[in-house]
Design an enzyme around this catalytic site. Structure first.
Site, PDB file in Angstrom:
ATOM      1  N   HIS A   1      -0.491  -3.673   8.884  1.00 31.78           N
ATOM      2  CA  HIS A   1      -1.611  -2.784   9.198  1.00 31.78           C
ATOM      3  C   HIS A   1      -1.102  -1.547   9.929  1.00 31.78           C
ATOM      4  CE1 HIS A   1      -5.389  -5.168   8.437  1.00 31.78           C
ATOM      5  NE2 HIS A   1      -4.455  -6.078   8.226  1.00 31.78           N
TER       6      HIS A   1
ATOM      7  N   HIS B   1      -3.649   1.818  14.036  1.00 37.05           N
ATOM      8  CA  HIS B   1      -4.427   2.473  12.986  1.00 37.05           C
ATOM      9  C   HIS B   1      -4.489   3.975  13.244  1.00 37.05           C
ATOM     10  CE1 HIS B   1      -6.563  -1.587  12.472  1.00 37.05           C
ATOM     11  NE2 HIS B   1      -5.863  -1.377  11.383  1.00 37.05           N
TER      12      HIS B   1
ATOM     13  N   ASP C   1     -11.693  -5.392   3.803  1.00 38.33           N
ATOM     14  CA  ASP C   1     -10.861  -5.111   4.968  1.00 38.33           C
ATOM     15  C   ASP C   1     -11.601  -5.513   6.247  1.00 38.33           C
ATOM     16  OD1 ASP C   1      -8.575  -4.187   6.204  1.00 38.33           O
ATOM     17  OD2 ASP C   1      -9.074  -2.065   6.007  1.00 38.33           O
ATOM     18  N   HIS C   2     -10.993  -5.247   7.384  1.00 36.75           N
ATOM     19  CA  HIS C   2     -11.466  -5.615   8.727  1.00 36.75           C
ATOM     20  C   HIS C   2     -12.953  -5.979   8.840  1.00 36.75           C
ATOM     21  CE1 HIS C   2      -7.822  -4.411  10.929  1.00 36.75           C
ATOM     22  NE2 HIS C   2      -7.684  -3.558   9.936  1.00 36.75           N
TER      23      HIS C   2
ATOM     24  N   GLU D   1     -10.590   1.303  14.055  1.00 34.34           N
ATOM     25  CA  GLU D   1     -11.015   1.292  12.656  1.00 34.34           C
ATOM     26  C   GLU D   1     -12.372   0.626  12.572  1.00 34.34           C
ATOM     27  OE1 GLU D   1      -9.594   0.133   8.121  1.00 34.34           O
ATOM     28  OE2 GLU D   1      -8.166   0.096   9.757  1.00 34.34           O
TER      29      GLU D   1
ATOM     30  N   ASN E   1      -1.538  -1.868   4.240  1.00 33.44           N
ATOM     31  CA  ASN E   1      -2.780  -1.120   4.153  1.00 33.44           C
ATOM     32  C   ASN E   1      -2.545   0.380   4.276  1.00 33.44           C
ATOM     33  OD1 ASN E   1      -3.763  -3.714   4.245  1.00 33.44           O
ATOM     34  ND2 ASN E   1      -5.164  -3.367   5.939  1.00 33.44           N
TER      35      ASN E   1
END
Length: 342
Positions: free
Chosen positions: A251, A212, A95-96, A169, A273
């Site tokens: 997201h 997020h 992820d990110h 995040e 996600n």
């Protein structure tokens, strides 16, 4: 074949796109949360995606040296073994990853998979994410071109985030404002730089107000219908009228309504996600256990406590069950229940 080969992963994404469903992509931070995610997929008879963020990988690497690559590789290798016991197929994803962490995370992991492929094996991970949302779009896409070429050579799919997702995040944060909406021009520039599959397959995290974390209804204005505009704008520009050129990623999906999710699915979302909701679903049963058995898990007033109550396996089983249930619910929301590869 519980861990998808590159060919099977491509088939999974194609099936999702054609069937108007998406795979839950579940962030994990331990072998226990990995098992919870796998169990949730299996109970829903859905294939899925397991993903590890930079912070998750650092945690998995141990607090002694906090090495992200070690943590990611260790969990991936564990997943290749443990997933054999589950009757579903999953893809492994990171992820990110912002610019400052590429050299300590995604680039080394791409190199590891490239060596595996050179030796006739499959890549360790099936996809990696480049989060350039904090950069200018020009710089974001320039780095994306470099990473896409490396990913394609290693039989890996790249995920790119071209405009910000709100909230925070793993140290990457953006304000909640009007910049959280990708424009058709942004999408066209992305297709011009990264192609539409001929340079390597990629997933696109476009922004339609996503945030997020957790938020109350009304605090965030999601516009999943915007994804249709992006698909149609790029299709018209590149002579692909009537098609959906992009495989979109949703997201910041925690707290989204059923209608918002349904609209996103109709417009080409194949991956969504989940982290915040599954974190809570994992932790909530643990909190319940600790409150109900306070004098058993602690040695209060010189007593000895109750070993069976502070044994991590006792409350850990409840945590796994709680998270697995939330993963299964996500499969239902994303219409992936019962769609596993036969």
């Amino acid at each position: 074949m519980p861990i998808a080969t590159p060919e099977v992963y491509a088939e999974m994404l194609d099936r999702a796109k054609a069937g108007k469903f998406a795979y839950p992509a579940i962030n994990v931070t331990s072998s226990q949360t990995l098992n919870a995610a796998l169990r949730g997929f299996a109970e829903a008879e859905s294939d899925g995606i397991i993903q590890i963020s930079t912070g998750g990988a650092e945690f998995l690497g141990g607090q002694y040296n906090k090495d992200m690559v070690t943590g990611a590789v260790a969990l991936a290798e564990y997943a290749h073994i443990i997933a054999e016991k589950y009757d579903v197929t999953v893809a492994l994803h990171t992820d990110h990853c912002p610019k400052g962490k590429l050299d300590g995370y995604v680039r080394p992991l791409l190199d590891i998979s490239a060596e595996r492929v050179k030796a006739g094996r499959n890549p360790l991970f099936q996809s990696h994410m480049w989060d350039g949302s904090a950069e200018t779009l020009a710089d974001n896409l320039a780095i994306g071109q470099e990473l896409l070429a490396k990913a394609a050579a290693a039989k890996i799919i790249l995920e790119v985030e071209i405009t910000p997702t709100g909230g925070e995040e793993d140290g990457v944060s953006h304000e909640i404002n009007d910049e959280l909406y990708t424009t058709v021009d942004d999408a066209i520039r992305t297709a011009e730089a990264l192609g539409l599959g001929e340079k390597g397959r990629y997933l696109l995290a476009a922004s339609f107000g996503n945030v997020h974390g957790v938020y109350k209804p009304g605090n965030v204005v999601l516009r999943p219908e915007l994804l249709k505009d992006l698909q149609e704008g790029v299709a018209a520009k590149f002579g692909k009228a009537g098609s959906q050129p992009f495989d979109f990623v949703f997201h910041g999906g925690s707290g989204s309504t059923e209608q918002e999710i349904a609209t996103a699915l109709e417009n080409g979302v194949v991956k969504m996600n989940l982290d915040t909701d599954t974190q809570y679903a994992f932790t909530r049963p643990v909190a319940d256990h600790m409150f109900r058995h306070y004098d058993g898990v602690l040695k209060v007033d010189g007593e000895v406590g109750v070993k069976s109550q502070y044994d991590p396996r006792t409350w850990g089983k409840s945590a796994e069950a709680g998270m697995a249930k939330r993963v299964s619910e996500a499969c239902a929301n994303l219409r992936s229940t019962g769609t596993k590869l036969k």
